[in-house]
Design an enzyme around this catalytic site. Structure first.
Site, PDB file in Angstrom:
ATOM      1  N   ALA A  40       0.845  -1.192   0.000  1.00 58.16           N
ATOM      2  CA  ALA A  40       0.000   0.000   0.000  1.00 58.16           C
ATOM      3  C   ALA A  40       0.887   1.251   0.000  1.00 58.16           C
ATOM      4  O   ALA A  40       0.603   2.236  -0.685  1.00 58.16           O
ATOM      5  CB  ALA A  40      -0.915  -0.020   1.204  1.00 58.16           C
ATOM      6  N   LYS A 118      18.425  -8.326  -0.476  1.00 62.94           N
ATOM      7  CA  LYS A 118      18.047  -7.048   0.136  1.00 62.94           C
ATOM      8  C   LYS A 118      17.322  -7.388   1.431  1.00 62.94           C
ATOM      9  O   LYS A 118      16.186  -7.868   1.431  1.00 62.94           O
ATOM     10  CB  LYS A 118      17.141  -6.248  -0.794  1.00 62.94           C
ATOM     11  CG  LYS A 118      16.776  -4.893  -0.231  1.00 62.94           C
ATOM     12  CD  LYS A 118      16.072  -4.071  -1.298  1.00 62.94           C
ATOM     13  CE  LYS A 118      15.772  -2.655  -0.869  1.00 62.94           C
ATOM     14  NZ  LYS A 118      15.234  -2.471   0.454  1.00 62.94           N
TER      15      LYS A 118
HETATM   16  S1  IVH Z   1      23.360  -1.052  -0.191  1.00 63.56           S
HETATM   17  C1  IVH Z   1      24.822   2.925  -1.026  1.00 63.56           C
HETATM   18  N1  IVH Z   1      22.812  -3.561   0.222  1.00 63.56           N
HETATM   19  O1  IVH Z   1      17.849  -1.269   1.568  1.00 63.56           O
HETATM   20  C2  IVH Z   1      24.083   1.658  -0.997  1.00 63.56           C
HETATM   21  N2  IVH Z   1      21.319  -1.928   1.062  1.00 63.56           N
HETATM   22  O2  IVH Z   1      15.977   0.422   0.119  1.00 63.56           O
HETATM   23  C3  IVH Z   1      23.086   1.617   0.047  1.00 63.56           C
HETATM   24  N3  IVH Z   1      19.417  -2.884   2.257  1.00 63.56           N
HETATM   25  O3  IVH Z   1      19.127   1.781   2.672  1.00 63.56           O
HETATM   26  C4  IVH Z   1      22.611   0.372   0.473  1.00 63.56           C
HETATM   27  N4  IVH Z   1      19.982  -4.987   2.051  1.00 63.56           N
HETATM   28  O4  IVH Z   1      18.855  -0.206   4.372  1.00 63.56           O
HETATM   29  C5  IVH Z   1      22.416  -2.293   0.403  1.00 63.56           C
HETATM   30  N5  IVH Z   1      22.457  -5.828   0.531  1.00 63.56           N
HETATM   31  C6  IVH Z   1      22.085  -4.563   0.721  1.00 63.56           C
HETATM   32  C7  IVH Z   1      20.909  -4.246   1.418  1.00 63.56           C
HETATM   33  C8  IVH Z   1      20.564  -2.904   1.556  1.00 63.56           C
HETATM   34  C9  IVH Z   1      19.092  -4.145   2.546  1.00 63.56           C
HETATM   35  C10 IVH Z   1      18.612  -1.720   2.645  1.00 63.56           C
HETATM   36  C11 IVH Z   1      19.397  -0.547   3.139  1.00 63.56           C
HETATM   37  C12 IVH Z   1      19.079   0.519   2.152  1.00 63.56           C
HETATM   38  C13 IVH Z   1      17.717   0.117   1.697  1.00 63.56           C
HETATM   39  C14 IVH Z   1      17.290   0.761   0.412  1.00 63.56           C
END
Ligand code: IVH
Length: 694
Positions: A40, A118
């Site tokens: 949502a 992620k």
């Molecule tokens: S890299 C400069 N790697 O997803 C790069 N982020 O939606 C920044 N996150 O802010 C993040 N797994 O909190 C990166 N393997 C991963 C991640 C990851 C989760 C989160 C992180 C980021 C958010 C963005």
């Protein structure tokens, strides 16, 4: 697949949407009390973005589209390097387009990609000074975050000491595994708190909580390693040149947890196609992971490629989040059903307001066991977070406690086995019918002996339990070979009740085929279907000789049900043979078997035109029967209608030919009157079918 964006029509709607999104986002990052699930929220933000694209001069400064964390978050500890967000793609096509545009930007194909999960938690920066963890800072608005150092020592995978005395910042995601989440809610509700709706909320809330009387463990997964002001210059230079995959190995070497040890470890690949293969692999593994992921992050692996690509104010250009469909949605808990399994385990199941998750409509979800309901403090009418990933059975994660109105009701636990009525062994977490594996037998025999099936008076559930427990009966056919001595050996079985029961069993042998079929409990056939089948085939032999195509000639049996009935009958063959040998009737009085196979199928479909005073007429019986019909159950009335050539139905429509309306008939009588359907009293009906009444 992407769900459609929210539709925003004017500036007021836009302002409202921004406010709602900002609130939801703040909740998301701070331990959350948002009424929006991720899907949502995503839809809302896409709606906002669409409106902004049309009205670029009216974009509000607080809009979540331009923000890093997108909301009003606390935080006054500046980040040395901004903690950026990620741009999203939702399909292979969008992903490929991103790789193409990145290649164009840096002037060549990306040398290597790093592909990793992620993680669905919240970003944190962990500052180590000479190997010692000194400070934990949330992402906040990306420029400055909140100091949550009080959580040091409670996060698995984020060691208080590194394996080397280096000064570095480790970045990554704090989350709760499924087990940690269960534990957190148990502790929280035991301390009088309200449960967290999902692991993400639980991690956010727990991370920010100070002065808790209890500690809830969380888990950290690193995805970044960078120098700090006090970092040794050589190390700082080395880190600045390391490829992402190597940085992760370095973090792991220092004792930091990374996805490396899990089923969804990060991999480094040479091409965009190979990256997509790993994206699909990780997506396929998602349902089985003990922690939540909401996508896959693909990064240009080499530091040089990253530098060439650079970063925008919100997100780096060298990384992208390949988002997976939401696996969680909020819906209402409408009821709880208690089902008894093959082994007698009594399992609760949530009945939900239908909700679509990743393309399927979910109406039921598992609740595991009664203790689980108590632990989660679930109530009827609650908004609940439902989780469904892949083919795994959907589960209710937790109530969304802040959406309570006060009208929610406690969930009633059964006092007796819902299948056979016996006691329940509540000694273990998983409740079990005291009849264990015999529960099904008790229930099926009680059903078979019931008034609308074989009508064996004196054979209620309690008596069936006695027979089963004494080892005298292990299936329906055993009932017909019971001896007087065997019955007399049972407690509370005197001579009179024994003789009465034997007489009732003997009388049951003469029941029509329709009732025998019903007593057998052929799956997918209830009382009226059993009658239709019995009338069509007339004898058990004819029915057993029928293949799926022949069975499909019975009205109401389609291509799906027919083969399953054939299979069920084949499975029941030994039992049917023993019933026949015991003298149980296997014919339907007044019915004639269909013409032998090879005849004209259409003729068979039409069947012999029904004869009798109600020939071809659809009849609905409603209200209480009186006079000559007083003793007849609704099932017996329906049988009577069908013996008289009619077709029984339970609802009145334009096709209804006659409604028998007894005392207390309500809406069906009214509907019949409104439609001009002929109405008769039970007495008038008794005259109509007088020849068939005994
Ligand atoms: S890299 C400069 N790697 O997803 C790069 N982020 O939606 C920044 N996150 O802010 C993040 N797994 O909190 C990166 N393997 C991963 C991640 C990851 C989760 C989160 C992180 C980021 C958010 C963005």
């Amino acid at each position: 697949m992407t769900t459609p964006a929210a539709v925003i029509v004017d500036a007021a709607g836009y302002a409202e949407a921004v406010e709602e999104a900002v609130k939801a986002s703040a909740a998301y990052y701070t331990g959350g009390t948002s009424a929006l699930d991720d899907d949502a929220y995503d839809r809302l933000v896409r709606g906002i973005a669409a409106w902004e694209a049309e009205n670029p001069d009216r974009v509000l400064p607080g809009s979540p589209t331009g923000k890093v964390a997108g909301g009003a978050v606390d935080g006054d500890v500046p980040h040395t390097v901004a903690m950026l967000s990620l741009d999203n793609v939702f399909s292979a096509e969008e992903f490929t387009a991103w790789t193409v545009s990145l290649a164009r930007r840096i002037g060549h194909d990306v040398t290597r990609f790093s592909v990793e999960p992620k993680l669905d938690g919240l970003a944190i920066a962990a500052r180590y000074t000479r190997g010692r963890l000194g400070r934990l800072v949330t992402r906040g608005d990306g420029t400055a975050g909140e100091d949550v150092s009080h959580a040091i020592g409670t996060v698995d995978g984020l060691p208080v000491r590194l394996t080397e005395p280096v000064t570095v910042e480790v970045r990554g995601e704090v989350l709760m595994t499924t087990g940690q989440f269960e534990h957190a809610n148990e502790l929280r509700t035991a301390h009088g708190g309200q449960p967290f709706a999902n692991p993400r909320n639980a991690a956010a809330g727990t991370l920010r909580a100070r002065d808790r009387a209890y500690t809830v463990p969380m888990t950290f997964f690193g995805y970044g390693l960078l120098p700090l002001a006090g970092t040794d210059p050589d190390l700082a230079a080395r880190l600045g040149e390391l490829a992402h995959g190597d940085l992760m190995s370095e973090a792991a070497r220092l004792g930091v947890n990374t996805p490396g040890g899990t089923a969804v470890s990060g991999v480094v690949v040479d091409t965009a196609e190979q990256a997509l293969v790993r994206v699909r692999e990780i997506a396929a593994l998602r349902a089985e992971l003990p922690f939540g992921i909401d996508g896959i992050v693909v990064k240009a692996d080499l530091a040089a490629d990253q530098r060439a690509a650079g970063s925008g104010s919100r997100a780096p250009r060298w990384a992208i989040a390949y988002k997976l469909p939401a696996v969680e949605k909020i819906t209402r808990l409408l009821g709880v059903e208690w089902n008894v399994g093959r082994t007698g385990i009594i399992a609760p199941r949530a009945v939900l307001e239908p909700v679509e998750i990743d393309g399927s409509v979910i109406t039921y979800a598992t609740l595991h066991n009664p203790a689980d309901i108590t632990r989660r403090d679930l109530r009827l009418g609650d908004h609940v977070m439902v989780h469904r990933a892949g083919d795994v059975i959907p589960r209710v994660e937790a109530p969304v406690a802040h959406l309570r109105t006060g009208e929610e009701q406690p969930i009633a636990f059964p006092a007796a086995c819902p299948r056979c009525g016996s006691g329940i062994d509540t000694g273990e977490q998983r409740w079990r019918c005291e009849n264990g594996r015999n529960c099904h037998l008790v229930a099926s025999l009680s059903y078979a002996a019931g008034r609308d099936q074989l009508d064996i008076e004196g054979l209620g559930a309690t008596r069936v339990v006695q027979l089963v427990e004494a080892g005298l009966v292990s299936d329906l056919a055993d009932l017909f070979t019971l001896t007087r001595d065997q019955l007399l050996s049972l407690e509370r079985m005197g001579e009179t009740s024994t003789d009465n029961l034997l007489a009732a069993i003997a009388a049951a042998k003469g029941q029509p085929l329709s009732r025998v079929l019903c007593a057998l409990g052929v799956r997918g056939t209830g009382r009226s279907m059993s009658r239709r089948i019995a009338r069509h085939f007339a004898t058990m032999d004819a029915l057993r000789a029928a293949d799926a195509a022949a069975i499909q000639q019975v009205e109401g049996i389609g291509t799906e049900k027919a083969p399953s009935i054939v299979a069920e009958l084949a499975e029941l063959a030994p039992l049917i043979d023993r019933l026949t040998a015991a003298g149980v009737n296997m014919a339907e009085p007044g019915a004639t078997p269909p013409a032998p196979a090879g005849g004209d199928a259409d003729d068979e479909a039409a069947g012999e035109p029904a004869a009798g005073p109600l020939a071809g007429m659809t009849v609905v019986v409603t209200g209480a029967m009186t006079g000559a019909l007083e003793k007849l159950s609704r099932n017996q009335m329906n049988e009577l209608v069908e013996r008289a050539g009619g077709r029984s139905s339970s609802s009145v429509s334009g096709k209804t030919g006659l409604v028998v309306a007894g005392e207390g008939a309500g809406s069906k009588r009214a509907k019949a009157e409104a439609l001009g359907v002929r109405l008769v009293t039970p007495a008038e009906f008794a005259v109509l079918v007088a020849d068939l009444l005994d």
